[in-house]
Every structure is written in structure tokens, then in C-alpha cells.
Motif scaffolding. Structure first.
Motif, PDB file in Angstrom:
ATOM      1  N   ILE A 151       3.618   3.193   4.298  1.00 36.54           N
ATOM      2  CA  ILE A 151       3.306   4.484   3.687  1.00 36.54           C
ATOM      3  C   ILE A 151       2.919   4.293   2.227  1.00 36.54           C
ATOM      4  N   SER A 152       1.972   5.089   1.761  1.00 36.46           N
ATOM      5  CA  SER A 152       1.557   5.103   0.367  1.00 36.46           C
ATOM      6  C   SER A 152       1.027   3.724  -0.041  1.00 36.46           C
ATOM      7  N   ALA A 153       1.607   3.088  -1.059  1.00 32.28           N
ATOM      8  CA  ALA A 153       1.176   1.737  -1.412  1.00 32.28           C
ATOM      9  C   ALA A 153       1.365   0.786  -0.241  1.00 32.28           C
ATOM     10  N   GLY A 154       2.411   1.022   0.550  1.00 31.38           N
ATOM     11  CA  GLY A 154       2.613   0.232   1.760  1.00 31.38           C
ATOM     12  C   GLY A 154       1.549   0.501   2.805  1.00 31.38           C
ATOM     13  N   GLY A 155       1.008   1.736   2.817  1.00 24.74           N
ATOM     14  CA  GLY A 155      -0.084   2.051   3.720  1.00 24.74           C
ATOM     15  C   GLY A 155      -1.368   1.343   3.316  1.00 24.74           C
ATOM     16  N   ALA A 156      -1.642   1.314   2.011  1.00 21.03           N
ATOM     17  CA  ALA A 156      -2.816   0.598   1.528  1.00 21.03           C
ATOM     18  C   ALA A 156      -2.677  -0.898   1.785  1.00 21.03           C
ATOM     19  N   MET A 157      -1.456  -1.412   1.655  1.00 24.04           N
ATOM     20  CA  MET A 157      -1.220  -2.825   1.951  1.00 24.04           C
ATOM     21  C   MET A 157      -1.366  -3.097   3.445  1.00 24.04           C
ATOM     22  N   THR A 158      -1.033  -2.130   4.262  1.00 23.26           N
ATOM     23  CA  THR A 158      -1.233  -2.266   5.703  1.00 23.26           C
ATOM     24  C   THR A 158      -2.709  -2.492   6.017  1.00 23.26           C
ATOM     25  N   SER A 159      -3.590  -1.770   5.322  1.00 17.43           N
ATOM     26  CA  SER A 159      -5.028  -1.962   5.529  1.00 17.43           C
ATOM     27  C   SER A 159      -5.442  -3.400   5.246  1.00 17.43           C
ATOM     28  N   ILE A 160      -4.865  -3.977   4.205  1.00 21.60           N
ATOM     29  CA  ILE A 160      -5.182  -5.373   3.860  1.00 21.60           C
ATOM     30  C   ILE A 160      -4.717  -6.309   4.969  1.00 21.60           C
TER      31      ILE A 160
END
Length: 334
Positions: A151-160
Motif C-alpha cells: 500500500i502507498s509507498a509499498g504499492g509503488a514498490m510492488t510495481s517495481i
């Protein structure tokens, strides 16, 4: 019957099964418990916690779900807010929660906007991949069923992680996050959070395909969850994430940018949580397989949808993102 309705019914079935079998699952073996670990490489070290589900049997390979927290939180709060541990006890999967260091980011945000973390074998992405490898070596794991969400920054990191490690992850879910390389500077990330990325999802979809670790990059099914009233991460980021991964999947299916996977939903479902929020589900299928699903929750802010915990960044009135996420992921195979 469209895929959106099937997903909702499947989530309801999981919930019913959970309620009906939780007692027997608990009695079948040891209780679920936390283990702790540490992984480090030349880019740094991170602690992580593993929820080992009730009834864990080292002779039976289990799926793994890597869960990436947002800013100002950590594994315990993420586990409580999402409720993934309870679902894992019933469904039988390992949940891995890495912890961001305050030395790496004072607010404990994953540094998704820095180029060093947006490449395979580099930065925080390499540390998270190393944690997954270490878990594979320490527990009985089905390597075909390794997933990632955040979620959030973790969601953007998930994309990576989905972009650069398609040989590791079978599928993933991005909650209130953004697309791969939605920003490449700190100032750019502030703008992306406010108004969406300045970059083209189609161009970034190609970059994601190029970052893939597979010699022949494979399609990556992705679930995206976002609230329409999210003032922390503009909802356009969710739209961009969907389009970016559809472009990545268009390239991954045959190596050509030929619109074989289109940014046009094959079905749309409008739902309503009893006494709660309305939501829309756009489903994108290709060759009979769901490659993307986009949940847009009306009036929800920056929150984990459906959580009943009362913790910050949760919304009890939205659809149950935890069960929906697991239903989407559980049958995906690498």
C-alpha cells in the motif's frame, strides 16, 4: 457472468470457508506464529517478519505473499490492518513483511522514486528479492505461487518488484500506489502523488517489460485498488498503474507492441457494500485470462479498504481488499 461478479462471489466463498473451518484448521496443527529474519547485501540490510500459518507442515510447499507496508508503519501494524495473517491461517500460505529502516527513510517509506531502487539486482528491490530467496530456503515454498502486494509507498514498490522480477512473482496487487517509474526524483514523486506521474504509462510499460528478469518476459496479472477521495496519492496513479501493466503485458505476450492487450475493460461491475461504499470493478482479460482488475472505491481516502481494525489508513466501509486480493492472487501460477 462477468469476471467482476465472479471475483466478488469468490471472495464471499473464501470468507464463508474461513468462518466455517477456522476452528478445524487451528486444531489440525501448531498455531500460527511470527518468525523474524534479517537479510543484507551490498545495498544494505532489512529486518523482516514471517507469519507462519496455523498447521504449517514442512513437507507441504505453500504459497508466499510478500507484503510491503506504507510510510510510518511496519510489519505488525501492516499485519493487523490487513488481516492477511488470519486469511493465511485458513488458506495456508506464508506472509512475509519486510521492515523499512529509519536510516534509509526517516518516515519508513520505501524509496520507490530513486533510480537505484527501480532496477533488477539493485537497491531496495534487490534486498526485497533477497528476502524472498531467503524465505524460500528457510520454509517449504511453492516457487510457482509467490506473490507481492503493498500500500502507498509499498504499492509503488510492488510495481517495481512485478516489473523487474517477473521470474519470481506470479502476480501482484497495488493498493493506493502507482505505476513502475512513476517518478525518478524526490521532487517528481511529490508531483506524482499530487497530480499523477508526468510519464506516459505506455512508455513506462515498455521500461517495465525491459526490466523483467525473464529471458522471455511473461504476462503479469495485477490487481489495483484505489479510493476516489485519496488526497495522499491521487487516484490517477491507480489508472496509470493499470495502463502501464496492460502495456507491459501487451509486450510480454508476444514481444510486440501491437495492442493485443488493450486498455479497454472486457467487463465492468458496479458493487455496493451493504451500509458502506459503492465501488466499480473494471476487468481486463486476454486469452481467457484476467490480466488486470481495477477496483475504484467511491469516497474512500488513502486507506486499506474493508479493514475493521480502526487503525490509521484503514476504511471499514469499503469492499474487503484483503480477501479480494487473495482470491485474485491464489490461483495465479508462474
Amino acid at each position: 457472468m462477468n469476471s467482476g461478479i465472479n471475483s466478488i462471489k469468490a471472495a464471499a466463498l473464501v470468507l464463508c470457508t474461513w468462518l466455517a473451518t477456522a476452528a478445524s484448521a487451528f486444531a489440525a496443527g501448531p498455531a500460527g506464529h511470527w518468525d523474524v529474519g534479517l537479510f543484507g547485501n551490498i545495498f544494505g540490510a532489512r529486518e523482516y517478519q514471517v507469519w507462519v500459518p496455523a498447521g504449517y507442515d514442512a513437507t507441504q510447499p505453500l504459497p508466499v505473499l510478500l507484503v510491503l507496508h506504507g510510510c510510518v508503519t511496519g510489519p505488525n501494524l501492516m499485519g493487523e490492518a490487513s488481516g492477511f495473517n488470519d486469511v493465511a491461517d485458513t488458506e495456508g500460505f506464508l506472509v512475509v513483511y519486510p521492515r523499512q529502516n529509519v536510516t534509509a527513510n526517516p518516515a519508513r517509506c520505501w524509496n520507490w522514486q530513486l533510480p537505484i531502487n527501480q532496477a533488477r539486482g539493485s537497491g531496495e528491490a534487490s534486498i526485497l528479492a533477497g528476502i524472498v530467496d531467503q524465505v524460500k530456503g528457510s520454509y517449504s515454498v511453492d516457487p510457482r505461487r509467490v506473490y507481492v502486494t503493498g500500500i502507498s509507498a509499498g504499492g509503488a514498490m510492488t510495481s517495481i518488484m512485478l516489473a523487474c522480477y517477473s521470474d519470481v512473482f506470479a502476480a501482484g496487487a497495488i493498493h493506493s500506489g502507482g505505476m513502475y517509474k512513476g517518478a525518478t526524483t524526490v521532487s517528481g514523486s511529490a508531483y506524482a502523488l499530487l497530480a499523477g506521474s508526468i510519464y506516459s504509462p505506455d512508455s513506462n510499460g515498455r521500461l517495465a517489460w525491459q526490466c523483467s528478469g525473464s529471458p522471455t518476459p511473461r504476462p503479469i496479472p495485477v490487481l489495483v485498488f484505489h479510493g476516489t477521495a485519496d488526497s495522499t496519492v491521487n487516484p490517477v496513479n491507480g489508472q496509470q498503474a493499470v495502463r502501464q501493466f496492460l502495456q507491459t503485458n501487451d509486450l510480454a505476450d508476444d514481444g510486440l507492441d501491437n495492442d493485443s492487450v488493450k486498455y479497454v475493460p472486457t467487463s465492468t461491475y458496479n458493487g455496493q457494500v451493504p451500509g458502506g461504499r459503492a465501488y466499480r470493478v473494471d476487468t481486463y482479460t486476454y486469452g481467457g485470462r484476467t490480466l488486470a482488475q481495477h477496483y475504484v472505491v467511491q469516497g474512500m481516502g488513502h486507506a486499506w479498504s474493508g479493514s475493521q481494525t480502526g487503525l490509521p489508513f484503514t476504511d471499514p466501509n469499503g469492499p474487503d481488499a484483503t480477501l479480494i486480493t487473495w482470491v485474485f492472487l491464489k490461483d495465479q501460477l508462474r
